[in-house]
Write a protein that holds these residues in place. Structure first.
Motif, PDB file in Angstrom:
ATOM      1  N   VAL A  35      70.040  32.373  80.116  1.00  0.00           N
ATOM      2  CA  VAL A  35      70.345  31.903  78.765  1.00  0.00           C
ATOM      3  C   VAL A  35      71.084  30.577  78.869  1.00  0.00           C
ATOM      4  O   VAL A  35      72.119  30.469  79.538  1.00  0.00           O
ATOM      5  CB  VAL A  35      71.191  32.934  78.003  1.00  0.00           C
ATOM      6  CG1 VAL A  35      71.550  32.412  76.618  1.00  0.00           C
ATOM      7  CG2 VAL A  35      70.447  34.257  77.898  1.00  0.00           C
ATOM      8  N   ALA A  40      73.156  29.663  72.727  1.00  0.00           N
ATOM      9  CA  ALA A  40      72.852  30.643  71.688  1.00  0.00           C
ATOM     10  C   ALA A  40      73.393  30.130  70.359  1.00  0.00           C
ATOM     11  O   ALA A  40      74.446  29.495  70.298  1.00  0.00           O
ATOM     12  CB  ALA A  40      73.479  31.999  72.028  1.00  0.00           C
ATOM     13  N   LEU A  68      68.839  33.497  71.277  1.00  0.00           N
ATOM     14  CA  LEU A  68      69.232  33.126  72.630  1.00  0.00           C
ATOM     15  C   LEU A  68      68.229  32.110  73.134  1.00  0.00           C
ATOM     16  O   LEU A  68      67.017  32.381  73.161  1.00  0.00           O
ATOM     17  CB  LEU A  68      69.220  34.360  73.540  1.00  0.00           C
ATOM     18  CG  LEU A  68      70.009  35.580  73.063  1.00  0.00           C
ATOM     19  CD1 LEU A  68      69.811  36.744  74.031  1.00  0.00           C
ATOM     20  CD2 LEU A  68      71.486  35.251  72.908  1.00  0.00           C
TER      21      LEU A  68
END
Length: 452
Positions: A52, A55, A60
């Motif tokens: 990731v 976000a 995400l």
């Protein structure tokens, strides 16, 4: 003597420090595999985690596309904590403002407004007679503190034999020592330690069904167990209404009223673990509200800071606090280094105010309606034994263990992040999830159930 007027040491600005070299995705994966131990996994891990990059909202953003997807709708609220989504301007501002004042100061012998404000707010919104707040690092630690409170209360009262706990099977309360002892001892994550953990008293799991009628035979079972062990029971501890990581099972709130009556009758303390259910997840601000009863001790965490920082709290009644403080050792000997962390407390207060300042009940009801509609097709999936929804929780249960890798890939192809476990594919979306994204999450749950 130090010169109190001496200037502080000059620290070079961050811009003067060399920027860390960013890792390429392949390099990051290799270093992660070599050094990072992920939860509930071996070392090195057998599954490759997704990377990731950032976000925002309910999405995400991935460092590189996976199954053709560069971003995923988060159907898990980061293990049920990010109820406001990510990168929320109100919570960001609370963190920035507190950083400018102080990020941390020890809580022994000192206090500060963020901790006092948060404790006061928690007392205001939790059921009476909870009046006193112990700020802890994590949900599991808050359960440790709750157990310690109960044991010390009875020791202070001159009844040290009351040192066992009663709970019902199917529960989960955390991964540290005392919490592990009241997790389900058979088939749970902590069965490995059953010979070393304190031996607690286990009732059968409560009958399934939030709307189910009270089962008189089960009530007799609880009554007989508590009566038989009353002289050695410090407390009964349960997750009210929803058993989370132990199986995502729902039970009637009426059993909470039964427990309250039995604990009062047999002089046993009652502890509610609201770490997963608190702050609106079940449709009430706290799950105890479905039953209209209050425990002697309550644990909260997860959504407390909106998923920004680790923080939990253990609340207790004046009876418990004063009982401990009148004892032979008139202190609760527990004090985490980061207890009352000002940064976490400031964000937590902002998160609570943000939640209560909007129609959170309407939003949770809206998500629940979307989950009921969107998950209905799962009844037609081979191997599905149950589909259930309560508040902003949706669960699809299978008649076999989920193939986590296959189920996760299926969800990712739909553009959704899910984390199935055991025989369950479930979702707990952030409360800010829009209707289209709720529908997308439901399609992903159904796809994960088919392929998992």
């Amino acid at each position: 003597m130090p010169d109190e007027h001496a200037p502080a040491r000059v620290v070079p600005p961050l811009s003067a420090l060399p920027a860390p070299k960013p890792y390429a995705p392949d390099e990051l994966r290799a270093l992660d595999r070599a050094h990072v131990w992920h939860p509930y996994g071996p070392m090195p891990g057998r599954q490759e985690p997704l990377i990731v990059e950032s976000a925002a909202g309910v999405r995400l953003r991935l460092a590189e596309p996976v199954e053709g997807r560069s971003e995923l709708v988060d159907g898990m609220s980061s293990w049920w904590s990010a109820v406001h989504g990510y990168n929320h301007p109100v919570l960001n501002e609370a963190a920035r403002g507190q950083l400018d004042r102080m990020s941390h100061v020890m809580f022994g012998g000192l206090t500060h407004e963020p901790a006092v404000r948060l404790a006061t707010r928690l007392v205001e919104i939790t059921p009476e007679p909870l009046r006193h707040v112990f700020l802890a690092d994590s949900g599991s630690v808050s359960v440790e503190v709750a157990v310690k409170m109960c044991l010390q209360f009875w020791r202070s009262a001159g009844r040290p034999a009351k040192r066992r706990l009663l709970t019902w099977r199917g529960g989960y309360h955390g991964d540290t020592w005392q919490p592990m002892s009241v997790c389900d001892p058979q088939g749970g994550m902590h069965e490995l330690w059953s010979g070393s953990l304190p031996r607690q008293v286990f009732a059968d799991a409560p009958p399934d069904g939030f709307d189910a009628e009270l089962d008189p035979a089960y009530v007799r079972h609880l009554r007989e167990l508590i009566a038989r062990h009353a002289d050695e029971l410090a407390a009964v501890i349960v997750e009210p209404v929803v058993q989370g990581a132990g199986g995502m099972r729902f039970h009637s709130p009426a059993y909470l009223r039964v427990l309250r009556e039995l604990c009062d009758a047999w002089d046993v303390l009652l502890v509610f673990d609201e770490i997963a259910t608190g702050f609106g997840r079940t449709g009430k601000l706290f799950a105890a509200g479905h039953a209209g009863v209050s425990p002697d001790v309550m644990c909260v965490g997860k959504a407390l800071t909106g998923g920004y920082l680790t923080l939990a709290a253990t609340l207790c009644s004046s009876r418990v606090a004063e009982g401990i403080s009148r004892g032979e050792v008139p202190v609760l000997a527990h004090g985490p280094t980061f207890m009352g962390n000002p940064l976490a407390a400031s964000v937590a207060s902002a998160s609570v105010d943000l939640l209560l300042g909007q129609d959170w009940e309407g939003e949770v009801a809206r998500i629940g309606a979307g989950l009921r509609s969107g998950l209905a097709p799962a009844w037609g999936v081979a191997g599905v034994t149950d589909v259930r929804v309560l508040g902003a929780i949706g669960v699809v249960q299978l008649d076999h263990e989920v193939d986590m890798a296959a189920a996760t890939r299926a969800a990712v192809r739909e553009g959704v992040w899910l984390r199935p476990f055991r025989d369950l594919v479930y979702t707990m979306p952030p409360y800010v999830t829009g209707d289209d994204d709720v529908a997308r999450i439901c399609r992903a749950v159904c796809a994960a159930a088919r392929e998992g």
